[in-house]
Design an enzyme around this catalytic site. Structure first.
Site, PDB file in Angstrom:
ATOM      1  N   ARG A  53       3.483  -3.282  -2.226  1.00 56.24           N
ATOM      2  CA  ARG A  53       3.177  -3.040  -3.633  1.00 56.24           C
ATOM      3  C   ARG A  53       4.371  -2.531  -4.426  1.00 56.24           C
ATOM      4  NH1 ARG A  53      -1.247  -3.053  -0.796  1.00 56.24           N
ATOM      5  NH2 ARG A  53       0.075  -1.973   0.664  1.00 56.24           N
ATOM      6  N   THR A  54       5.040  -1.520  -3.905  1.00 54.30           N
ATOM      7  CA  THR A  54       6.076  -0.865  -4.715  1.00 54.30           C
ATOM      8  C   THR A  54       7.208  -1.843  -5.030  1.00 54.30           C
ATOM      9  OG1 THR A  54       5.494   1.211  -3.661  1.00 54.30           O
ATOM     10  CG2 THR A  54       7.564   1.167  -4.870  1.00 54.30           C
ATOM     11  N   LYS A  83      25.500  -1.255  10.169  1.00 54.79           N
ATOM     12  CA  LYS A  83      26.853  -1.104  10.741  1.00 54.79           C
ATOM     13  C   LYS A  83      27.350   0.336  10.614  1.00 54.79           C
ATOM     14  CE  LYS A  83      28.161  -5.745   9.179  1.00 54.79           C
ATOM     15  NZ  LYS A  83      29.022  -6.447   8.217  1.00 54.79           N
ATOM     16  N   ARG A 104      14.067   2.869  -1.754  1.00 53.56           N
ATOM     17  CA  ARG A 104      13.139   3.579  -0.842  1.00 53.56           C
ATOM     18  C   ARG A 104      13.883   3.872   0.450  1.00 53.56           C
ATOM     19  NH1 ARG A 104       7.071   1.724   0.556  1.00 53.56           N
ATOM     20  NH2 ARG A 104       6.787   2.827  -1.399  1.00 53.56           N
ATOM     21  N   HIS A 132       7.296  10.309  -4.465  1.00 56.12           N
ATOM     22  CA  HIS A 132       7.086   8.899  -4.802  1.00 56.12           C
ATOM     23  C   HIS A 132       6.606   8.878  -6.255  1.00 56.12           C
ATOM     24  CE1 HIS A 132       6.188   4.751  -4.561  1.00 56.12           C
ATOM     25  NE2 HIS A 132       5.457   4.701  -3.469  1.00 56.12           N
TER      26      HIS A 132
HETATM   27  C1  NCD Z   1       2.540   4.668   0.018  1.00 55.98           C
HETATM   28  C2  NCD Z   1       3.938   5.093   0.413  1.00 55.98           C
HETATM   29  O1  NCD Z   1       4.798   4.255   0.694  1.00 55.98           O
HETATM   30  O2  NCD Z   1       4.154   6.296   0.408  1.00 55.98           O
HETATM   31  N1  NCD Z   1       2.422   3.313  -0.254  1.00 55.98           N
HETATM   32  C3  NCD Z   1       2.699   2.849  -1.519  1.00 55.98           C
HETATM   33  O3  NCD Z   1       3.799   2.968  -2.012  1.00 55.98           O
HETATM   34  N2  NCD Z   1       1.677   2.300  -2.192  1.00 55.98           N
HETATM   35  C4  NCD Z   1       1.487   5.168   0.932  1.00 55.98           C
HETATM   36  C5  NCD Z   1       1.559   4.840   2.382  1.00 55.98           C
HETATM   37  O4  NCD Z   1       2.482   4.175   2.866  1.00 55.98           O
HETATM   38  O5  NCD Z   1       0.650   5.261   3.092  1.00 55.98           O
END
Ligand code: NCD
Length: 305
Positions: A53-54, A83, A104, A132
């Protein structure tokens, strides 16, 4: 340069502005309007942890706004990190190509490390168990859309409250609104870290900690389920002990208010019976869709476009 690293950097006014902007973005999307406000911009997405999703909603948001996207998925293996390149050097390079970096990373504090050398804005798309922020904004947007207000709510969080970065970002945002009561439902090993409960106490926010899902259901206007974050456990056996403790079942719904909503940042593993998807209270797919509008608001915010 407006980086988006932690929700702590926003005041209530700014939060409200972002929510409002997201609703404009939603309207424009639904009416099929052209939105080329990021034409000539390049958005780099670099993900050192899995994401559906993100990453894809950031990329879709960028494309809908007229930007172009360069993207590294699975960056732990497929980029020069493999590396031995440092996050600082990778950031320097991305800044010389793109106008904004969405990142991320499994390590807490990695987004700040990136900011320390960046010449372009950084958006933290999740750093370990820490923060997040874009998820928290979309969660807030969802609650506002579903309930019409962000105050006077009973909000129950269930599952892995220790590692869940979405919750670590969402709770401080919800604390900005008066008369909310929080229920934190988890096994002892996965309880909300003390720094958050200390802050709640310090601000006089009402909250209860409990370890049975049933206890919190009947009061909640929002039930926010979380995945037990397998990747954050040092020992697999510790994960195995807690992984299936909270499963929301169809029969639990009869204990919940008719006007309540069930949220989950997704992916769900074994926290919500898929049979619940048919219930109008199941808001998690609507929530995921809202991620697009929020990210369409956040990219121009960070780019000052
Ligand atoms: C979450 C995350 O990555 O923290 N997912 C997301 O971004 N929708 C929650 C998760 O991974 O459980």
């Amino acid at each position: 340069m407006p980086n988006i690293i932690s929700v702590e950097q926003f005041n209530k006014n700014e939060v409200e502005k972002i929510l409002l902007e997201a609703s404009h973005m939603e309207e424009k999307c639904l009416s099929g309007k052209n939105l080329n406000i990021l034409e000539n911009k390049i958005v780099a997405c670099i993900f050192f942890e899995p994401s559906t999703r993100t990453r894809l909603s950031f990329e879709t948001a960028a494309i809908k706004l007229g930007a172009k996207v360069i993207s590294v998925e699975n960056a732990q293996e497929s980029s020069s990190t493999f590396k031995g390149e440092t996050i600082e050097d990778t950031t320097r390079i991305l800044c010389s190509y793109a106008d904004i970096i969405v990142m991320r990373h499994p390590k807490e504090g990695s987004a700040e490390k990136a900011v320390s050398v960046a010449t372009k804005p950084i958006i933290n798309a999740g750093d370990g168990s820490n923060q997040h922020p874009s998820q928290a904004f979309l969660d807030l947007y969802t609650i506002k859309k579903e309930h019409g207000h962000l105050d006077n709510l009973n909000i129950a969080f269930a599952g892995d409250l220790l590692h869940s970065r979405t919750l670590h970002s969402l709770v401080p945002l919800l604390m900005m609104y008066p008369n909310n009561t929080f229920y934190f439902i988890s096994p002892l090993e996965l309880a909300l870290p003390k720094e958050y409960t200390d802050e709640l106490r310090g601000k006089g926010v009402s909250f209860k900690e409990m370890n049975s899902l049933k206890e919190g259901l009947s009061d909640a206007e929002v039930l926010y389920m979380t995945r037990v974050q397998k990747e954050r456990f040092e020992k697999l056996e510790d994960y195995e002990k807690v992984k299936d403790l909270f499963l929301l079942k169809v029969e639990d719904l009869k204990d919940m208010k008719e006007k309540s909503i069930i949220m989950h940042p997704l992916p769900r593993v074994n926290e919500i019976d898929p049979e619940i998807d048919k219930d109008p209270r199941a808001a998690y797919f609507r929530q995921a869709q809202n991620g697009l509008y929020i990210r369409m608001a956040l990219l121009p915010y960070a780019l000052e476009a």
